[in-house]
Design a protein around this motif. Structure first.
Motif, PDB file in Angstrom:
ATOM      1  N   ASN A  17       2.671  17.582  -7.411  1.00 43.60           N
ATOM      2  CA  ASN A  17       3.762  16.808  -8.028  1.00 43.60           C
ATOM      3  C   ASN A  17       5.140  17.093  -7.431  1.00 43.60           C
ATOM      4  O   ASN A  17       6.161  16.679  -8.001  1.00 43.60           O
TER       5      ASN A  17
ATOM      6  N   GLN B 199      -0.949  13.825  -3.377  1.00 45.76           N
ATOM      7  CA  GLN B 199      -0.858  12.447  -3.838  1.00 45.76           C
ATOM      8  C   GLN B 199      -0.061  11.622  -2.839  1.00 45.76           C
ATOM      9  O   GLN B 199       0.948  12.081  -2.286  1.00 45.76           O
TER      10      GLN B 199
ATOM     11  N   SER C 271      -4.844  10.179  -5.173  1.00 42.75           N
ATOM     12  CA  SER C 271      -4.690  11.619  -5.006  1.00 42.75           C
ATOM     13  C   SER C 271      -6.035  12.245  -4.661  1.00 42.75           C
ATOM     14  O   SER C 271      -7.101  11.647  -4.866  1.00 42.75           O
TER      15      SER C 271
END
Length: 314
Positions: free
Chosen positions: A47, A81, A94
């Motif tokens: 992330n 991702q 992802s």
């Protein structure tokens, strides 16, 4: 119909796949979309957005998006991702990158780094080379051969950059005919660089050329085009039927780049045999032919005549 709204958002035709890599080797994450360019790409690890560096190489080739992770270690393990967007919207996929321990020596297959690659094999029509590593990754093109527009009498080279699990086998075709190295052409594969050289090209060598790459994991091919300039006159020589007995000749005037130093005679039907039928009209106009319907009729007559000859010879 004219599309008046926003472009449709991108959609994946090939998503990221889970990847397991030996410590110290390189990992490649790749995906492909369909949709309306231009595209914007964003890569994230756990992330957190990533950017190109010595450690991470981010590249885009048309609608194919690639992330290369070099010298993999424990710190590279995690969720990756890829987010692709255009003016119509976005899509994302992802995957997980994990580290694989080297196997202990023994009769089983070992994934420890291999010795340096051996010298290239002798040049053959289908060239193969062994590359270190043992992941079952199908071949893909990092760079496809580009179309060429050249003058008669020059030497040309089609170049592809490929990758995939070893051993890789490369074949080149003109139309549907496989090419074999000789005095007219040369085929080489050095590391990831696959090349086809053509010597002293002439207009009859114009047409579609295909590079085919395969390994145990799959096969891929791409087609490019060669157009050779410099012909001055085109002749159709067709035995329409045995009862006629005389050739049919169409004199199509002058085409090509000036100055024209010599008068050449080209069998356009022989030339078109190696061209996609969808490209017939384009080629006809390139070579100064305006009666496209007559060209197709002549081509069909030639086809019928050859079929009759083949049936008679049986």
């Amino acid at each position: 119909a004219i599309f008046c709204g926003k472009a449709p958002p991108p959609t994946f035709v090939r998503e990221l796949r889970p990847t397991e890599v030996v410590k110290g080797l390189e990992a490649t994450l790749e995906c492909e979309v369909t949709g309306t360019p231009p595209f914007e790409v964003k890569w994230l690890k756990n992330n957190k957005e990533m950017f190109s560096s010595k450690k991470y190489a981010i590249s885009t080739k048309e609608s194919i998006f690639t992330l290369n992770v070099t010298n993999c270690d424990v710190s590279d393990v995690g969720e990756y991702q890829c987010i692709i967007s255009n003016e119509g919207g976005s899509c994302s996929c992802s995957t997980r990158l994990s580290l694989k321990e080297s196997l202990a020596p023994g009769p089983a297959l070992s994934c420890t780094p291999s010795p340096p690659c051996p010298p290239p094999l002798p040049k053959q029509g289908a060239t193969a080379v062994a590359v270190s590593g043992c992941q079952g990754k199908p071949p893909s093109f990092m760079k496809k051969p580009e179309p060429l527009n050249v003058f008669s009498g020059t030497n040309i080279t089609f170049t592809s950059i490929i990758k995939g699990s070893p051993p890789l086998e490369v074949k080149w075709f003109r139309g549907s005919v496989e090419l074999v190295p000789g005095h007219k052409c040369n085929i080489t594969l050095q590391d990831s660089l696959a090349e086809l050289e053509l010597f002293d090209v002439h207009p009859l060598l114009s047409g579609d050329y295909t590079c085919q790459v395969s390994n145990e994991a799959g096969k891929i091919s791409c087609t490019t085009h060669l157009f050779v300039k410099g012909l001055s006159r085109l002749l159709f020589l067709i035995d329409v039927h045995e009862t006629v007995g005389l050739p049919v000749t169409f004199d199509c005037g002058i085409a090509g780049s000036e100055p024209i130093e010599e008068d050449q005679t080209i069998d356009i039907l022989e030339l078109l045999k190696n061209v996609d039928p969808k490209e017939y009209e384009k080629y006809a106009r390139m070579y100064g032919i305006t009666d496209f319907r007559g060209l197709l009729q002549a081509f069909e007559l030639l086809k019928q005549t050859r079929e009759e000859e083949n049936s008679f010879n049986r």
